[in-house]
Design a protein around this motif. Structure first.
Motif, PDB file in Angstrom:
ATOM      1  N   ASN B 222       0.837  -1.200   0.000  1.00 30.64           N
ATOM      2  CA  ASN B 222       0.000   0.000   0.000  1.00 30.64           C
ATOM      3  C   ASN B 222       0.871   1.249   0.000  1.00 30.64           C
ATOM      4  O   ASN B 222       1.603   1.523   0.935  1.00 30.64           O
ATOM      5  CB  ASN B 222      -0.895  -0.019   1.243  1.00 30.64           C
ATOM      6  N   LYS B 223       0.751   2.033  -1.086  1.00 27.86           N
ATOM      7  CA  LYS B 223       1.618   3.190  -1.237  1.00 27.86           C
ATOM      8  C   LYS B 223       0.963   4.478  -0.736  1.00 27.86           C
ATOM      9  O   LYS B 223       1.494   5.567  -0.952  1.00 27.86           O
ATOM     10  CB  LYS B 223       2.031   3.328  -2.708  1.00 27.86           C
ATOM     11  N   GLU B 224      -0.208   4.361  -0.104  1.00 27.36           N
ATOM     12  CA  GLU B 224      -0.883   5.563   0.396  1.00 27.36           C
ATOM     13  C   GLU B 224      -0.268   5.996   1.726  1.00 27.36           C
ATOM     14  O   GLU B 224       0.590   5.331   2.285  1.00 27.36           O
ATOM     15  CB  GLU B 224      -2.379   5.261   0.596  1.00 27.36           C
ATOM     16  N   LYS B 225      -0.754   7.135   2.216  1.00 24.48           N
ATOM     17  CA  LYS B 225      -0.219   7.642   3.483  1.00 24.48           C
ATOM     18  C   LYS B 225      -0.806   6.865   4.654  1.00 24.48           C
ATOM     19  O   LYS B 225      -1.821   6.158   4.525  1.00 24.48           O
ATOM     20  CB  LYS B 225      -0.543   9.125   3.594  1.00 24.48           C
ATOM     21  N   ALA B 226      -0.168   7.019   5.796  1.00 27.36           N
ATOM     22  CA  ALA B 226      -0.489   6.211   6.970  1.00 27.36           C
ATOM     23  C   ALA B 226      -1.970   6.270   7.341  1.00 27.36           C
ATOM     24  O   ALA B 226      -2.574   5.265   7.718  1.00 27.36           O
ATOM     25  CB  ALA B 226       0.354   6.663   8.148  1.00 27.36           C
ATOM     26  N   TYR B 228      -4.674   6.680   5.493  1.00 23.65           N
ATOM     27  CA  TYR B 228      -5.495   5.830   4.621  1.00 23.65           C
ATOM     28  C   TYR B 228      -5.232   4.357   4.921  1.00 23.65           C
ATOM     29  O   TYR B 228      -6.149   3.550   5.004  1.00 23.65           O
ATOM     30  CB  TYR B 228      -5.169   6.150   3.161  1.00 23.65           C
ATOM     31  N   LEU B 238       2.936   1.619   7.374  1.00 22.93           N
ATOM     32  CA  LEU B 238       2.545   3.015   7.548  1.00 22.93           C
ATOM     33  C   LEU B 238       3.568   3.963   6.939  1.00 22.93           C
ATOM     34  O   LEU B 238       3.333   5.163   6.843  1.00 22.93           O
ATOM     35  CB  LEU B 238       2.401   3.325   9.038  1.00 22.93           C
ATOM     36  N   GLY B 239       4.705   3.453   6.579  1.00 22.87           N
ATOM     37  CA  GLY B 239       5.772   4.316   6.072  1.00 22.87           C
ATOM     38  C   GLY B 239       6.430   5.114   7.174  1.00 22.87           C
ATOM     39  O   GLY B 239       6.879   6.237   6.960  1.00 22.87           O
ATOM     40  N   CYS B 240       6.452   4.558   8.390  1.00 21.19           N
ATOM     41  CA  CYS B 240       7.018   5.284   9.531  1.00 21.19           C
ATOM     42  C   CYS B 240       8.534   5.325   9.471  1.00 21.19           C
ATOM     43  O   CYS B 240       9.159   6.242   9.996  1.00 21.19           O
ATOM     44  CB  CYS B 240       6.558   4.654  10.842  1.00 21.19           C
ATOM     45  N   GLU B 255       7.778   6.085  -1.591  1.00 23.65           N
ATOM     46  CA  GLU B 255       6.320   6.301  -1.714  1.00 23.65           C
ATOM     47  C   GLU B 255       5.563   5.755  -0.502  1.00 23.65           C
ATOM     48  O   GLU B 255       4.641   4.958  -0.634  1.00 23.65           O
ATOM     49  CB  GLU B 255       5.784   5.594  -2.965  1.00 23.65           C
ATOM     50  N   ASN B 256       5.975   6.125   0.668  1.00 27.56           N
ATOM     51  CA  ASN B 256       5.320   5.714   1.917  1.00 27.56           C
ATOM     52  C   ASN B 256       5.324   4.214   2.141  1.00 27.56           C
ATOM     53  O   ASN B 256       4.452   3.690   2.825  1.00 27.56           O
ATOM     54  CB  ASN B 256       3.865   6.191   1.959  1.00 27.56           C
TER      55      ASN B 256
END
Lengths: 193, 288
Positions: B222-226, B228, B238-240, B255-256
């Motif tokens: 999932n490349k969306e922001k945390a 979403y 979450l891309g943390c 990309e997150n």
């Protein structure tokens, strides 16, 4: 000479084996994906067709007709074609590895190509003399190569075209083949008998 | 009446004999020619080719970049170097070939590649707010938006299961799982997944127990922001960036989304440590 030329033009363009007799459709659809393999297959077919029509002519007229065994023609022709393909394969493998690499997979395929048997049977049915039979076989192969190359060119372009989802793959190539056959019908007025 | 029948029979008999003889003669003549030519035109082959062909799996899968196992064998004999390697045979076959040719195995050429599913969410972990009643195929479900809320996650309808030639993929708890011991790394599942979740990664072979394979990967796509990601899934990345902050970490963010760089060397200890740090537990380990 004029007769031979007429045979050549008529077999390549007007009565093309693939597009007007619908013979050899399997390799026509199977090998026309890429231009390189189409060229290899076409050259192999020219070679085998010329050889098999001339050898078959000799066997038919000097053995089968003389002995009154014309009914054996079909079996004998298949035998001749299969053996010739084998012999050609051996020679090519021995003396030209590069050509063998290019033709390699397609040579055995030709054995079951109905265009070859069709060519031989037509040549018998039309009562050609020897040189006419040779030219007929050669031009049949040239016609096959021509159509295969045209089809491969179109299909290579089709890869980049935006084809509707339902037509993708086999259906669009069959539609292309149909249109190609229609186009070749335009040659039918080329020679007047 | 009797006479005609007798004549006919003898006519058929003599004609049949004639036909058989002619056909037989032509056949024998051609076969003799073929036999003679076959002996005369024999091509000498490198004896190494046969040896290598015995070692290779012989399935002609094309994963090495050559059309058949034979072509691959010819090429490596010519080059005397393992520039590409047999993905199906893996380390074992590569070592055997290297033995035959007396060359050294480079570390890159001895890795076995396996497929991993970059979505680790089970039923209950991914949010579902629609009911999908269409055909049981991921590609159909993907066309109408999918049967789960996440636009990137595994649909769990098993298109990859059907396409796997060795039966290494199964659907467990609503997500696809790869049995890395069975996986031959042919890559057919990659093409079929509409969400592009499957990728081929090199397997970490533990030094002492060679039979035990393990592979680490980020189980989220999932490349969306945390915000979403949290809305649709409790296991998503979450891309943390916690995984990137350990010393010598092979992970990086793009990309997150966290990725594992397989080219950088990392031992299983470090990877295990980072795995435990992930707040949503979306770095996974697949073992066999």
């Amino acid at each position: 000479m004029k007769e031979l030329f007429q045979i050549f033009i008529s077999t390549v363009l007007i009565h093309n084996f693939v597009l007007s007799y619908f013979l050899g459709l399997c390799p026509f659809l199977g090998v026309s994906g890429k231009e390189k393999s189409a060229l290899g297959m076409g050259l192999a077919v020219i070679f085998v067709m010329t050889l098999s029509s001339s050898v078959s002519w000799l066997i038919y007229h000097f053995i089968l007709v003389k002995l009154g065994l014309v009914f054996l023609a079909y079996v004998v022709f298949i035998l001749v074609i299969a053996s010739l393909v084998q012999i050609v394969e051996m020679f090519v493998r021995r003396y030209s590895p590069a050509l063998f690499k290019a033709l390699g997979i397609y040579l055995p395929l030709i054995t079951t190509n109905c265009a070859i048997l069709g060519c031989v049977l037509f040549m018998i049915a039309r009562d050609y003399h020897f040189w006419a039979a040779v030219v007929f076989g050669f031009s049949g192969g040239v016609g096959f190569l021509l159509v295969l190359l045209i089809m491969a060119g179109i299909r290579e372009e089709l890869n980049y075209a935006d084809v509707p989802w339902v037509f993708k793959g086999a259906s669009i190539s069959l539609i292309t083949a149909g249109l190609l056959a229609l186009t070749f019908m335009g040659f039918s007025g080329l020679l007047t008998s | 009446m009797m006479n005609i029948e007798v004549v006919n029979l003898s006519f058929i008999f003599s004609e049949g004999i004639k036909g058989l003889l002619t056909l037989g003669t032509i056949g024998v003549v051609f076969s003799v020619i073929l036999i003679i030519l076959n002996e005369k035109l024999k091509v000498k082959e490198d004896p190494l080719v046969e040896e290598i062909l015995k070692v290779l799996p012989g399935v002609d899968c094309g994963a090495c970049g050559f059309p058949s196992c034979k072509m691959y064998g010819l090429q490596i004999i010519k080059e005397r170097k393992l520039n590409s390697f047999c993905k199906v045979g893996g380390r074992e076959v590569t070592e055997k070939i290297a033995n035959i040719l007396n060359i050294k195995v480079t570390p890159e050429s001895s890795f076995k590649m396996v497929a991993v599913v970059r979505c680790g969410a089970e039923i209950g972990e991914k949010k579902v707010s629609t009911i999908y009643r269409g055909p049981k195929s991921c590609r159909f479900a993907h066309l109408v938006g999918g049967n789960i809320d996440c636009k990137y996650g595994c649909l769990g309808l098993g298109d990859c299961v059907d396409v796997c030639p060795v039966g290494a993929i199964s659907i467990k708890k609503g997500k696809a799982e790869v049995d890395i011991k069975k996986c031959i790394g042919c890559g057919r599942c990659i093409e079929v997944c509409p969400r592009n979740l499957l990728t081929l990664v090199p397997v970490l072979v533990k030094e002492q127990q060679e039979e035990k394979l393990s592979v680490y990967y980020v189980a989220c796509n999932n490349k969306e922001k945390a915000l979403y990601v949290k809305n649709v899934c409790s296991r998503g990345c979450l891309g943390c960036g916690i995984c990137t902050r350990t010393k010598n970490s092979p992970f990086y963010l793009q990309e997150n989304l966290a990725y594992l760089d397989y080219k950088r060397k990392a031992d299983s200890k470090l990877l295990e440590e980072i795995r435990n740090k992930c707040p949503t537990k979306c770095i996974e380990r697949n073992e066999s």
